[in-house]
Design an enzyme around this catalytic site. Structure first.
Site, PDB file in Angstrom:
ATOM      1  CG  HIS A 181      -2.278   0.590   0.921  1.00 45.12           C
ATOM      2  ND1 HIS A 181      -2.457   1.658   0.068  1.00 45.12           N
ATOM      3  CD2 HIS A 181      -3.517   0.261   1.370  1.00 45.12           C
ATOM      4  CE1 HIS A 181      -3.738   1.967   0.012  1.00 45.12           C
ATOM      5  NE2 HIS A 181      -4.412   1.120   0.781  1.00 45.12           N
ATOM      6  CG  ASP A 200      -3.211   5.143  -3.595  1.00 41.59           C
ATOM      7  OD1 ASP A 200      -2.581   4.941  -2.525  1.00 41.59           O
ATOM      8  OD2 ASP A 200      -3.110   6.174  -4.280  1.00 41.59           O
TER       9      ASP A 200
END
Length: 414
Positions: free
Chosen positions: A385, A389
């Protein structure tokens, strides 16, 4: 008279001087020859070879040869296990092993003395035994008519019967039966590769902000294509057409559209790549390895299948090199071959994501308002992450799904 004696003594001394000079020359020549031959037959101490820049030691797993064995030049003598690959130690020349300087399971370092080799022609000692066998066969042939002349087979039969009876009377001691409810334990030392895998996996969990997203893929179209062409491809190209090539090509195309899934973090910078080096997870007896198929974006299905099959065989045979596993920008792990239905693969750092494939199962799905049975595979994308995204990760997985559900789209991709 006195002068004649003096002349004779002088001549004798001259002859003795010449003889000593000649003897000295012969001795010097003999010494030089002996020194030369001793240098030719001087035993050589073979050391642990250089394995890689980052590898300085390993575990001596096995000796392929023992003391007294003859070896050919470049023949494998020992195997050293490192945290990445197994390194074969070969004989630098033909000869005979005269001493082993380390034991199995010892830790050895680069440059350490490993074994002593006496140069010579390998197999010279093994060529001598055959003649005695021929000589022994002659007396045996001469002895054959002797038992026929005696004609006393009955005692032999009786002896055989007695020996059978004795063997029946004295049965072997039975092995102890396992105790019900026994609570035994066995401790086995972890090999270097397993230790390194554990270290890397834990490092990935600690360093990456891992998150996993799932999707389902209807495999009907791809399975139909494979069924139609697999025999033809097998016959013409000697390649087994599987599902890995389609997923690999689909990922290569999707990575072009979502470049962050093909990136990595180095310090405070993000490195984007315009090529795809695909790491393919392969299970081996020693642990999971990830050989790399380079520039997979330039390959077609057949080329991908050939390369994956080649690297997979090298991995199972323990023949992978560091170059085979170095790099990699994205990983595919196919747990479906073992029957896995769902899973969350772990990122192979410093990569940004890994795709997990699973088993194909028939499921009821709705198509055009109708409930039909379709072969469905669940796929999982674990991503870092810090780089991707949720929108990018889900978009990537959807694109892979669309390419696999209709392989013709891969031909139309930019």
């Amino acid at each position: 008279m006195l002068s004649k004696r003096i002349i004779a003594v002088a001549k004798g001394r001259a002859l003795s001087t010449q003889y000593m000079r000649g003897l000295g020359a012969v001795t010097a020549h003999t010494r030089r020859a002996q020194f030369h031959s001793s240098r030719l037959l001087q035993a050589e101490t073979v050391k642990v070879p250089q394995m890689a820049e980052s590898i300085t030691e390993g575990t001596l797993k096995s000796w392929s040869k023992q003391v007294g064995d003859s070896v050919e030049a470049d023949e494998e003598v020992a195997t050293i296990e490192t945290d990445k690959i197994d390194v074969a130690v070969n004989a630098p020349q033909s000869g005979k092993i005269i001493e082993l300087l380390a034991s199995e399971e010892d830790t050895v370092t680069v440059g350490q003395d490993l074994f002593v080799l006496e140069p010579g022609e390998a197999g010279a000692s093994s060529s001598s035994p055959p003649p005695p066998k021929e000589e022994e066969s002659k007396p045996k042939e001469a002895e054959k008519p002797a038992p026929a002349q005696e004609k006393k087979p009955e005692p032999k039969k009786e002896a055989k019967k007695e020996s059978k009876k004795d063997s029946k009377k004295e049965p072997a001691a039975p092995s102890p039966a396992p105790v019900a409810g026994a609570r035994t334990e066995t401790r086995v030392k972890m090999n270097r590769m397993r230790l390194r895998i554990a270290e890397r996996l834990k490092e990935s969990q600690n360093a990456a902000a891992s998150l996993t997203t799932f999707n389902e893929i209807d495999m009907s179209s791809l399975m139909s294509m494979r069924k139609k062409y697999k025999d033809e491809i097998q016959k013409e190209h000697d390649v087994k057409l599987g599902f890995m090539s389609a997923f690999a090509k689909a990922c290569a195309l999707a990575l072009k559209e979502i470049p962050s899934a093909n990136a990595s973090i180095e310090g405070d910078e993000i490195v984007y790549r315009d090529y795809v080096d695909l790491s393919v997870a392969v299970a081996t007896p020693k642990g999971l390895v990830t050989p790399v198929v380079r520039n997979i974006e330039t390959m077609n299905f057949l080329q991908i299948e050939k390369e994956i099959a080649f690297l997979g065989k090298k991995a199972r045979d323990g023949k992978l090199t560091l170059e085979d596993m170095a790099g990699g920008t994205f990983t595919i792990s196919n747990g479906g071959v073992f029957g896995s239905l769902y899973g969350t693969p772990i990122i192979n750092l410093p990569q940004a994501a890994v795709l997990g494939m699973h088993a194909i199962k028939e499921k009821p799905v709705v198509v055009d308002g109708q409930i039909v049975i379709r072969p469905i595979m669940v796929v999982a994308l674990t991503y870092d992450h810090r780089l991707l995204d949720g929108r990018e990760a889900v978009t990537f997985l959807v694109k892979v799904r669309d390419y696999v559900e209709d392989p013709r789209k891969m031909l139309l991709a930019p």
